[in-house]
Design a protein around this motif. Sequence first.
Motif, PDB file in Angstrom:
ATOM      1  N   UNK A   1     -11.919   0.333  -8.773  1.00  0.00           N
ATOM      2  CA  UNK A   1     -13.341   0.664  -8.627  1.00  0.00           C
ATOM      3  C   UNK A   1     -14.018  -0.265  -7.627  1.00  0.00           C
ATOM      4  N   UNK A   2     -13.759  -1.558  -7.748  1.00  0.00           N
ATOM      5  CA  UNK A   2     -14.370  -2.549  -6.859  1.00  0.00           C
ATOM      6  C   UNK A   2     -13.883  -2.355  -5.428  1.00  0.00           C
ATOM      7  N   UNK A   3     -12.592  -2.106  -5.274  1.00  0.00           N
ATOM      8  CA  UNK A   3     -12.038  -1.895  -3.936  1.00  0.00           C
ATOM      9  C   UNK A   3     -12.594  -0.631  -3.294  1.00  0.00           C
ATOM     10  N   UNK A   4     -12.805   0.416  -4.093  1.00  0.00           N
ATOM     11  CA  UNK A   4     -13.393   1.648  -3.571  1.00  0.00           C
ATOM     12  C   UNK A   4     -14.789   1.383  -3.015  1.00  0.00           C
ATOM     13  N   UNK A   5     -15.603   0.645  -3.765  1.00  0.00           N
ATOM     14  CA  UNK A   5     -16.957   0.333  -3.309  1.00  0.00           C
ATOM     15  C   UNK A   5     -16.938  -0.563  -2.075  1.00  0.00           C
ATOM     16  N   UNK A   6     -15.950  -1.455  -2.003  1.00  0.00           N
ATOM     17  CA  UNK A   6     -15.876  -2.391  -0.878  1.00  0.00           C
ATOM     18  C   UNK A   6     -15.452  -1.695   0.411  1.00  0.00           C
ATOM     19  N   UNK A   7     -14.524  -0.745   0.318  1.00  0.00           N
ATOM     20  CA  UNK A   7     -13.925  -0.156   1.522  1.00  0.00           C
ATOM     21  C   UNK A   7     -14.532   1.185   1.917  1.00  0.00           C
ATOM     22  N   UNK A   8     -15.353   1.784   1.041  1.00  0.00           N
ATOM     23  CA  UNK A   8     -15.988   3.061   1.353  1.00  0.00           C
ATOM     24  C   UNK A   8     -17.511   2.876   1.321  1.00  0.00           C
ATOM     25  N   UNK A   9     -18.083   2.443   2.424  1.00  0.00           N
ATOM     26  CA  UNK A   9     -19.520   2.104   2.432  1.00  0.00           C
ATOM     27  C   UNK A   9     -20.443   3.290   2.219  1.00  0.00           C
ATOM     28  N   UNK A  10     -19.924   4.519   2.372  1.00  0.00           N
ATOM     29  CA  UNK A  10     -20.778   5.698   2.163  1.00  0.00           C
ATOM     30  C   UNK A  10     -20.987   6.006   0.686  1.00  0.00           C
ATOM     31  N   UNK A  11     -20.219   5.379  -0.192  1.00  0.00           N
ATOM     32  CA  UNK A  11     -20.392   5.620  -1.620  1.00  0.00           C
ATOM     33  C   UNK A  11     -21.733   5.076  -2.093  1.00  0.00           C
ATOM     34  N   UNK A  12     -22.394   5.863  -2.924  1.00  0.00           N
ATOM     35  CA  UNK A  12     -23.651   5.434  -3.507  1.00  0.00           C
ATOM     36  C   UNK A  12     -23.464   4.842  -4.903  1.00  0.00           C
ATOM     37  N   UNK A  13     -22.430   5.319  -5.598  1.00  0.00           N
ATOM     38  CA  UNK A  13     -22.236   4.893  -6.984  1.00  0.00           C
ATOM     39  C   UNK A  13     -20.759   5.010  -7.365  1.00  0.00           C
ATOM     40  N   UNK A  14     -20.228   3.957  -7.946  1.00  0.00           N
ATOM     41  CA  UNK A  14     -18.880   3.969  -8.519  1.00  0.00           C
ATOM     42  C   UNK A  14     -19.005   3.511  -9.965  1.00  0.00           C
ATOM     43  N   UNK A  15     -18.503   4.311 -10.880  1.00  0.00           N
ATOM     44  CA  UNK A  15     -18.547   3.963 -12.297  1.00  0.00           C
ATOM     45  C   UNK A  15     -17.121   3.867 -12.827  1.00  0.00           C
ATOM     46  N   UNK A  16     -16.786   2.746 -13.432  1.00  0.00           N
ATOM     47  CA  UNK A  16     -15.498   2.587 -14.104  1.00  0.00           C
ATOM     48  C   UNK A  16     -15.696   2.607 -15.604  1.00  0.00           C
ATOM     49  N   UNK A  17     -14.909   3.403 -16.302  1.00  0.00           N
ATOM     50  CA  UNK A  17     -14.999   3.444 -17.757  1.00  0.00           C
ATOM     51  C   UNK A  17     -13.641   3.102 -18.370  1.00  0.00           C
ATOM     52  N   UNK A  18     -13.690   2.427 -19.494  1.00  0.00           N
ATOM     53  CA  UNK A  18     -12.477   2.043 -20.206  1.00  0.00           C
ATOM     54  C   UNK A  18     -12.832   1.858 -21.672  1.00  0.00           C
ATOM     55  N   UNK A  19     -11.820   1.897 -22.515  1.00  0.00           N
ATOM     56  CA  UNK A  19     -12.045   1.750 -23.952  1.00  0.00           C
ATOM     57  C   UNK A  19     -12.055   0.286 -24.384  1.00  0.00           C
TER      58      UNK A  19
END
Length: 295
Positions: free
Chosen positions: A64-82
């Motif tokens: 999730x963090x890497x996606x936000x770091x390398x894809x600057x066009x993203x507005x929102x990344x949400x990671x969910x886990x139990x």
Amino acid sequence: MSEQPGEHPSTYMVQDRSNQQELERVHLQDQMITTAMGGVLPEQEDPTALRRILDVGCGTGDWSIEAARTLPTLERVVGVDISVHMLTFAREQAQQQGAERVEFASMDALRMLEFPNASFDLINQRFGQSWIRTWDWPKLLSEYQRVCRPGGIIRITEGDFTLESFSPALNRLNELCIQASFQAGYLFTPTTDGITSHLARVLTQHGLTQVQTHTWNLEFHAGTPAGQHLTEDVRRAYRTIMPFLRKWGSMPKDYEQLYHQALRELQEPGWTSPWTLVTAWGRNPGHTSAHLRFA
């Protein structure tokens, strides 16, 4: 089983959710696999079209963090886990790295994803084989389709359940893991490709369109950083999985001997271990364009 107050019951193979060795293993593996695959979405034609991504079973949050770091066009990344334990680590990582567009939430995807319909452009899931039983896939994919926009992407990455190895001891441990996992319901067949060879069929069978797959033939070599990471992954994995093997009747009397022999063999110079990963993805029904641009 160690749980935080308010946590949901878990189907994850490692039931002790406060297990620090497992957290470190997941963190290490996440980074290792993203690097080996060449990034977070290397098979997608135009990741810049994406605005909102949901990462299900995010673990320590590295993807999730890497996606936000390398894809600057993203507005929102949400990671969910139990696991609250994993999510605490993920939030600390995000804060340290200044990943402001990433958020994490405790959620049981096998029950319900607590988001409105059509909230995300892409749903990502990686290594769900450690918590998804074969009978869970229909409901899970239905929930993914509910929270994914019409025409959006649902993307699943899984690895052959055990890597191919030159080590006789590690091969034996791998066989034990496959048999226990099949008995517990995590595999469609008691084979190393008991998940990967079924992904395209499962996605198509449960309603996705334009399903595609990409196979990643990774290799890990002795004396390299990736090879050392793999050795650490094996060292931690076959410790934390011991209660699971006992539960499903796959713990032989010579387990300790096999475990230490495998680690010795992984220290020998010159070895190579291949590992096959498969990414399968498809479109959420409701859009006719073969190439989707998100508003």
